[in-house]
Design a protein around this motif. Sequence first.
Motif, short mmCIF file in Angstrom:
data_model
loop_
_atom_site.label_atom_id
_atom_site.label_comp_id
_atom_site.label_asym_id
_atom_site.label_seq_id
_atom_site.Cartn_x
_atom_site.Cartn_y
_atom_site.Cartn_z
N LEU A 246 28.31 -19.67 -25.48
CA LEU A 246 28.69 -18.63 -24.53
C LEU A 246 27.45 -17.98 -23.93
O LEU A 246 26.43 -17.83 -24.62
CB LEU A 246 29.50 -17.54 -25.21
N MET A 247 27.58 -17.58 -22.67
CA MET A 247 26.56 -16.75 -22.05
C MET A 247 27.28 -15.57 -21.43
O MET A 247 28.09 -15.73 -20.52
CB MET A 247 25.78 -17.52 -20.98
N PHE A 248 27.03 -14.39 -21.98
CA PHE A 248 27.58 -13.16 -21.42
C PHE A 248 26.58 -12.60 -20.41
O PHE A 248 25.43 -12.35 -20.76
CB PHE A 248 27.84 -12.12 -22.52
N LEU A 249 27.04 -12.42 -19.17
CA LEU A 249 26.20 -11.92 -18.09
C LEU A 249 26.76 -10.62 -17.57
O LEU A 249 27.97 -10.44 -17.54
CB LEU A 249 26.16 -12.93 -16.94
N GLY A 250 25.87 -9.73 -17.13
CA GLY A 250 26.32 -8.50 -16.51
C GLY A 250 25.33 -7.37 -16.73
O GLY A 250 24.41 -7.49 -17.54
N PRO A 251 25.52 -6.29 -16.01
CA PRO A 251 24.62 -5.14 -16.12
C PRO A 251 24.61 -4.55 -17.53
O PRO A 251 25.51 -4.77 -18.34
CB PRO A 251 25.20 -4.12 -15.13
N THR A 252 23.60 -3.75 -17.79
CA THR A 252 23.46 -3.06 -19.06
C THR A 252 24.66 -2.13 -19.29
O THR A 252 25.15 -1.50 -18.36
CB THR A 252 22.16 -2.23 -19.05
N GLY A 253 25.12 -2.08 -20.55
CA GLY A 253 26.13 -1.10 -20.92
C GLY A 253 27.57 -1.55 -20.81
O GLY A 253 28.48 -0.74 -20.97
N LEU A 254 27.81 -2.84 -20.57
CA LEU A 254 29.19 -3.31 -20.42
C LEU A 254 29.76 -3.97 -21.68
O LEU A 254 30.92 -4.34 -21.68
CB LEU A 254 29.31 -4.27 -19.23
N GLY A 255 28.95 -4.13 -22.71
CA GLY A 255 29.48 -4.64 -23.97
C GLY A 255 29.12 -6.08 -24.31
O GLY A 255 29.75 -6.68 -25.18
N LYS A 256 28.12 -6.63 -23.68
CA LYS A 256 27.72 -8.01 -23.97
C LYS A 256 27.28 -8.16 -25.43
O LYS A 256 27.73 -9.06 -26.13
CB LYS A 256 26.59 -8.45 -23.03
N THR A 257 26.43 -7.26 -25.86
CA THR A 257 25.94 -7.30 -27.24
C THR A 257 27.09 -7.02 -28.21
O THR A 257 27.21 -7.69 -29.24
CB THR A 257 24.81 -6.27 -27.43
N PHE A 258 27.93 -6.08 -27.87
CA PHE A 258 29.09 -5.76 -28.72
C PHE A 258 29.98 -6.98 -28.91
O PHE A 258 30.38 -7.31 -30.03
CB PHE A 258 29.88 -4.60 -28.12
N LEU A 259 30.28 -7.68 -27.82
CA LEU A 259 31.13 -8.88 -27.90
C LEU A 259 30.49 -9.95 -28.78
O LEU A 259 31.16 -10.56 -29.62
CB LEU A 259 31.41 -9.44 -26.52
N SER A 260 29.20 -10.17 -28.59
CA SER A 260 28.54 -11.21 -29.39
C SER A 260 28.52 -10.82 -30.87
O SER A 260 28.70 -11.66 -31.75
CB SER A 260 27.14 -11.50 -28.86
N ASN A 261 28.35 -9.54 -31.15
CA ASN A 261 28.35 -9.10 -32.54
C ASN A 261 29.74 -9.13 -33.17
O ASN A 261 29.86 -9.32 -34.38
CB ASN A 261 27.70 -7.72 -32.67
N CYS A 262 30.78 -8.95 -32.38
CA CYS A 262 32.16 -9.11 -32.89
C CYS A 262 32.39 -10.56 -33.33
O CYS A 262 32.98 -10.81 -34.38
CB CYS A 262 33.18 -8.72 -31.83
N ILE A 263 31.92 -11.49 -32.53
CA ILE A 263 32.03 -12.91 -32.88
C ILE A 263 31.23 -13.18 -34.16
O ILE A 263 31.71 -13.86 -35.07
CB ILE A 263 31.56 -13.80 -31.72
N ALA A 264 30.03 -12.64 -34.22
CA ALA A 264 29.18 -12.82 -35.40
C ALA A 264 29.87 -12.30 -36.65
O ALA A 264 29.86 -12.94 -37.71
CB ALA A 264 27.84 -12.12 -35.20
N LYS A 265 30.49 -11.13 -36.55
CA LYS A 265 31.16 -10.52 -37.71
C LYS A 265 32.26 -11.42 -38.24
O LYS A 265 32.39 -11.63 -39.45
CB LYS A 265 31.72 -9.16 -37.32
N LYS A 266 33.05 -12.00 -37.33
CA LYS A 266 34.14 -12.90 -37.76
C LYS A 266 33.58 -14.13 -38.45
O LYS A 266 34.13 -14.59 -39.47
CB LYS A 266 35.00 -13.32 -36.57
N LEU A 267 32.51 -14.68 -37.92
CA LEU A 267 31.91 -15.86 -38.55
C LEU A 267 31.31 -15.52 -39.91
O LEU A 267 31.45 -16.29 -40.86
CB LEU A 267 30.84 -16.47 -37.64
N LEU A 268 30.66 -14.36 -40.01
CA LEU A 268 30.11 -13.94 -41.30
C LEU A 268 31.21 -13.76 -42.34
O LEU A 268 31.04 -14.12 -43.50
CB LEU A 268 29.31 -12.65 -41.14
N GLU A 269 32.35 -13.21 -41.91
CA GLU A 269 33.49 -13.03 -42.81
C GLU A 269 34.02 -14.35 -43.32
O GLU A 269 34.58 -14.42 -44.41
CB GLU A 269 34.61 -12.25 -42.11
N SER A 270 33.83 -15.41 -42.54
CA SER A 270 34.32 -16.73 -42.97
C SER A 270 33.23 -17.55 -43.68
O SER A 270 33.40 -18.74 -43.92
CB SER A 270 34.88 -17.52 -41.78
N GLY A 271 32.11 -16.89 -44.01
CA GLY A 271 31.07 -17.55 -44.79
C GLY A 271 30.01 -18.29 -43.98
O GLY A 271 29.17 -18.98 -44.56
#
Length: 145
Positions: free
Chosen positions: A2-27
């Motif tokens: 995935l490549m999240f594009l857009g201006p600062t402050g729209l949640g790109k980092t948040f979205l990527s970290n949500c995905i990371a959290k789910k993957l970490l939860e699954s080991g």
Amino acid sequence: NLMFLGPTGLGKTFLSNCIAKKLLESGKTVLYQTAPVMLDNIISARFDKDQSSSFVDNLLNVDLLIIDDLGTEKISNWALEKLYTIIENRNENRLPIIITTRFDKQGLIERFSQSQDEQLVDAIISKLYQMCYGVTLKSMKKELV
């Protein structure tokens, strides 16, 4: 990928970290780095063979690599080559990558062109756009009158 594009402050980092959290939860293993920090770490590890090998191995082999804020860094030819190696290796080994950036394709080309290696810049940008599904985030704010 995935490549999240857009201006600062729209949640790109948040979205990527949500995905990371789910993957970490699954080991799964996840490595999150802002592009400037990642490149600084690669450059500083350059002079310590053991540290360099270990750090680059992590970038190449982790289950998910997240590179945040791509394009905000000043990049040398050497660092650009390392970035290409990481992206190409992950692509060849079918290992996922998430990129966040506030720059569109032309903006990334302009940011990376300071390295003076147009062919390498084109190779990196082309590879990212070939291997990543792009998601452009836009502000939904409406101005109040």
